[in-house]
Design a protein around this motif. Structure first.
Motif, PDB file in Angstrom:
ATOM      1  N   ALA A 119       0.882  -1.195  -0.129  1.00  0.00           N
ATOM      2  CA  ALA A 119      -0.002  -0.002  -0.138  1.00  0.00           C
ATOM      3  C   ALA A 119       0.636   1.343   0.044  1.00  0.00           C
ATOM      4  O   ALA A 119       1.908   1.261   0.612  1.00  0.00           O
ATOM      5  CB  ALA A 119      -0.982  -0.041   1.157  1.00  0.00           C
ATOM      6  N   PHE A 120       0.827   2.210  -0.722  1.00  0.00           N
ATOM      7  CA  PHE A 120       1.371   3.341  -0.863  1.00  0.00           C
ATOM      8  C   PHE A 120       0.448   4.358  -0.635  1.00  0.00           C
ATOM      9  O   PHE A 120      -0.393   4.814  -1.708  1.00  0.00           O
ATOM     10  CB  PHE A 120       2.008   3.529  -2.439  1.00  0.00           C
ATOM     11  CG  PHE A 120       2.682   4.658  -2.790  1.00  0.00           C
ATOM     12  CD1 PHE A 120       3.358   5.625  -1.859  1.00  0.00           C
ATOM     13  CD2 PHE A 120       2.516   5.018  -4.200  1.00  0.00           C
ATOM     14  CE1 PHE A 120       3.818   6.759  -2.213  1.00  0.00           C
ATOM     15  CE2 PHE A 120       2.872   6.491  -4.666  1.00  0.00           C
ATOM     16  CZ  PHE A 120       3.472   7.062  -3.658  1.00  0.00           C
ATOM     17  N   ARG A 121       0.603   5.267   0.256  1.00  0.00           N
ATOM     18  CA  ARG A 121      -0.192   6.321   0.730  1.00  0.00           C
ATOM     19  C   ARG A 121       0.552   7.591   0.131  1.00  0.00           C
ATOM     20  O   ARG A 121       1.659   7.990   0.612  1.00  0.00           O
ATOM     21  CB  ARG A 121      -0.298   6.657   2.191  1.00  0.00           C
ATOM     22  CG  ARG A 121      -1.041   7.741   2.557  1.00  0.00           C
ATOM     23  CD  ARG A 121      -1.587   8.079   4.030  1.00  0.00           C
ATOM     24  NE  ARG A 121      -2.536   6.892   4.385  1.00  0.00           N
ATOM     25  CZ  ARG A 121      -3.644   6.906   4.299  1.00  0.00           C
ATOM     26  NH1 ARG A 121      -4.376   7.888   3.570  1.00  0.00           N
ATOM     27  NH2 ARG A 121      -4.429   5.731   4.492  1.00  0.00           N
ATOM     28  N   PHE A 122      -0.069   8.423  -0.654  1.00  0.00           N
ATOM     29  CA  PHE A 122       0.643   9.417  -1.500  1.00  0.00           C
ATOM     30  C   PHE A 122      -0.161  10.766  -1.143  1.00  0.00           C
ATOM     31  O   PHE A 122      -1.555  10.805  -0.973  1.00  0.00           O
ATOM     32  CB  PHE A 122       0.693   9.166  -3.164  1.00  0.00           C
ATOM     33  CG  PHE A 122      -0.679   8.970  -3.721  1.00  0.00           C
ATOM     34  CD1 PHE A 122      -1.405   9.996  -4.266  1.00  0.00           C
ATOM     35  CD2 PHE A 122      -1.200   7.561  -3.689  1.00  0.00           C
ATOM     36  CE1 PHE A 122      -2.542   9.761  -4.880  1.00  0.00           C
ATOM     37  CE2 PHE A 122      -2.360   7.383  -4.147  1.00  0.00           C
ATOM     38  CZ  PHE A 122      -3.191   8.443  -4.846  1.00  0.00           C
ATOM     39  N   SER A 123       0.690  11.722  -1.152  1.00  0.00           N
ATOM     40  CA  SER A 123      -0.014  13.144  -1.178  1.00  0.00           C
ATOM     41  C   SER A 123       0.181  13.805  -2.574  1.00  0.00           C
ATOM     42  O   SER A 123      -0.272  14.864  -2.720  1.00  0.00           O
ATOM     43  CB  SER A 123       1.146  13.824  -0.193  1.00  0.00           C
ATOM     44  OG  SER A 123       2.465  13.908  -0.527  1.00  0.00           O
ATOM     45  N   ASP A 124       1.015  13.323  -3.428  1.00  0.00           N
ATOM     46  CA  ASP A 124       0.856  13.776  -4.766  1.00  0.00           C
ATOM     47  C   ASP A 124       1.097  12.662  -5.873  1.00  0.00           C
ATOM     48  O   ASP A 124       1.519  11.773  -5.931  1.00  0.00           O
ATOM     49  CB  ASP A 124       2.178  14.683  -5.181  1.00  0.00           C
ATOM     50  CG  ASP A 124       2.307  15.248  -6.201  1.00  0.00           C
ATOM     51  OD1 ASP A 124       1.785  14.808  -7.257  1.00  0.00           O
ATOM     52  OD2 ASP A 124       3.289  16.557  -6.185  1.00  0.00           O
ATOM     53  N   ASP A 125       0.025  12.649  -6.914  1.00  0.00           N
ATOM     54  CA  ASP A 125      -0.327  11.588  -7.877  1.00  0.00           C
ATOM     55  C   ASP A 125       0.695  11.885  -9.064  1.00  0.00           C
ATOM     56  O   ASP A 125       0.444  11.312 -10.016  1.00  0.00           O
ATOM     57  CB  ASP A 125      -1.496  11.405  -8.051  1.00  0.00           C
ATOM     58  CG  ASP A 125      -2.249  12.501  -8.818  1.00  0.00           C
ATOM     59  OD1 ASP A 125      -1.625  13.724  -8.818  1.00  0.00           O
ATOM     60  OD2 ASP A 125      -3.352  12.532  -9.336  1.00  0.00           O
ATOM     61  N   VAL A 126       1.824  12.596  -8.833  1.00  0.00           N
ATOM     62  CA  VAL A 126       2.646  12.923 -10.083  1.00  0.00           C
ATOM     63  C   VAL A 126       3.212  11.922 -10.675  1.00  0.00           C
ATOM     64  O   VAL A 126       3.266  11.702 -12.051  1.00  0.00           O
ATOM     65  CB  VAL A 126       3.842  13.907  -9.541  1.00  0.00           C
ATOM     66  CG1 VAL A 126       4.611  13.171  -8.666  1.00  0.00           C
ATOM     67  CG2 VAL A 126       4.794  14.595 -10.798  1.00  0.00           C
ATOM     68  N   PHE A 127       3.141  10.635 -10.212  1.00  0.00           N
ATOM     69  CA  PHE A 127       3.785   9.500 -10.733  1.00  0.00           C
ATOM     70  C   PHE A 127       2.787   9.094 -11.774  1.00  0.00           C
ATOM     71  O   PHE A 127       3.157   8.413 -12.794  1.00  0.00           O
ATOM     72  CB  PHE A 127       3.996   8.326  -9.440  1.00  0.00           C
ATOM     73  CG  PHE A 127       2.753   7.522  -8.978  1.00  0.00           C
ATOM     74  CD1 PHE A 127       2.045   6.656  -9.171  1.00  0.00           C
ATOM     75  CD2 PHE A 127       2.192   8.571  -7.880  1.00  0.00           C
ATOM     76  CE1 PHE A 127       1.070   6.237  -8.588  1.00  0.00           C
ATOM     77  CE2 PHE A 127       1.054   8.391  -6.950  1.00  0.00           C
ATOM     78  CZ  PHE A 127       0.670   7.193  -7.679  1.00  0.00           C
ATOM     79  N   ASP A 128       1.358   9.178 -11.660  1.00  0.00           N
ATOM     80  CA  ASP A 128       0.424   8.658 -12.305  1.00  0.00           C
ATOM     81  C   ASP A 128       0.307   9.688 -13.800  1.00  0.00           C
ATOM     82  O   ASP A 128       0.117   9.481 -14.776  1.00  0.00           O
ATOM     83  CB  ASP A 128      -0.850   8.573 -11.849  1.00  0.00           C
ATOM     84  CG  ASP A 128      -2.186   7.861 -12.692  1.00  0.00           C
ATOM     85  OD1 ASP A 128      -1.682   6.944 -13.137  1.00  0.00           O
ATOM     86  OD2 ASP A 128      -3.127   8.690 -12.566  1.00  0.00           O
ATOM     87  N   ARG A 129       0.539  11.021 -13.252  1.00  0.00           N
ATOM     88  CA  ARG A 129       0.206  12.075 -14.346  1.00  0.00           C
ATOM     89  C   ARG A 129       1.380  11.939 -15.317  1.00  0.00           C
ATOM     90  O   ARG A 129       1.125  12.360 -16.502  1.00  0.00           O
ATOM     91  CB  ARG A 129      -0.048  13.581 -13.611  1.00  0.00           C
ATOM     92  CG  ARG A 129      -0.977  13.736 -12.832  1.00  0.00           C
ATOM     93  CD  ARG A 129      -0.989  15.357 -12.336  1.00  0.00           C
ATOM     94  NE  ARG A 129       0.021  15.926 -12.251  1.00  0.00           N
ATOM     95  CZ  ARG A 129       0.391  15.981 -10.748  1.00  0.00           C
ATOM     96  NH1 ARG A 129      -0.231  15.411  -9.853  1.00  0.00           N
ATOM     97  NH2 ARG A 129       1.534  16.560 -10.540  1.00  0.00           N
TER      98      ARG A 129
END
Length: 172
Positions: free
Chosen positions: A24-34
């Motif tokens: 599980a990866f709790r992210f504050s920025d979805d830049v990896f997907d964008r």
């Protein structure tokens, strides 16, 4: 070797999910997907290490289930629990329209007065987005409101956020 100033923090690895190495990866920025990234950088024992993505899927707006290459067991996935996750600044968009607050962590905050003179206020170490009023936390302990109307410019080449802060704010 990956240096701290080349990356910005986007989250933290949580517990393993299932038995095939997914975490599980709790992210504050979805830049990896964008930007369709091939890898994420994990801080393992104080060292920034790239981990290549095999696949990921979103579990919620803040959590993704991630499978890294070479992490195929629950035991190996458990070793990553608690690791901070970073993203390369070079892969992130520097388009100010898509810039996220987490991308300016590590930038220097400078106050620019009406005459164009710059004064170093401190380095941005954290951004508190938990309320409607976003606050920048500086390395000297100061909190500065991250109001768009106060931002003069973002100089990515100097890693600097230029703001025109209200008189007296720095004296509080």
């Amino acid at each position: 070797m990956i240096r701290q100033e080349e990356v910005f923090k986007i989250g933290k690895i949580g517990k393993p999910h299932g038995v095939k190495g997914e975490v599980a990866f709790r992210f504050s920025d979805d830049v990896f997907d964008r930007v369709d990234a091939d890898y994420l950088i994990l801080e393992v024992d104080g060292i920034l290490v790239p981990f290549f993505l095999e696949e990921y899927r979103f579990r919620s707006d803040e959590v993704a289930l991630v499978k890294f290459s070479g992490v195929d067991t629950v035991e190996r996935a458990s070793e990553l629990t608690g690791c901070d996750v970073w993203f390369p600044r070079s892969l992130a968009s520097v388009d100010d329209e898509e810039l996220t607050w987490s991308q300016i962590v590590g930038y220097e905050l400078r106050d620019v007065n009406n005459h164009g003179n710059e004064h170093i206020v401190g380095s941005i170490v954290d951004v508190d987005e938990s309320t409607e009023n976003v606050l920048l936390t500086l390395d000297n302990g100061m909190l500065v409101p991250a109001a768009y109307e106060l931002i003069v410019d973002i100089d990515h080449s100097r890693q600097c956020l230029l703001m025109n802060l209200p008189d007296g704010l720095l004296n509080l």
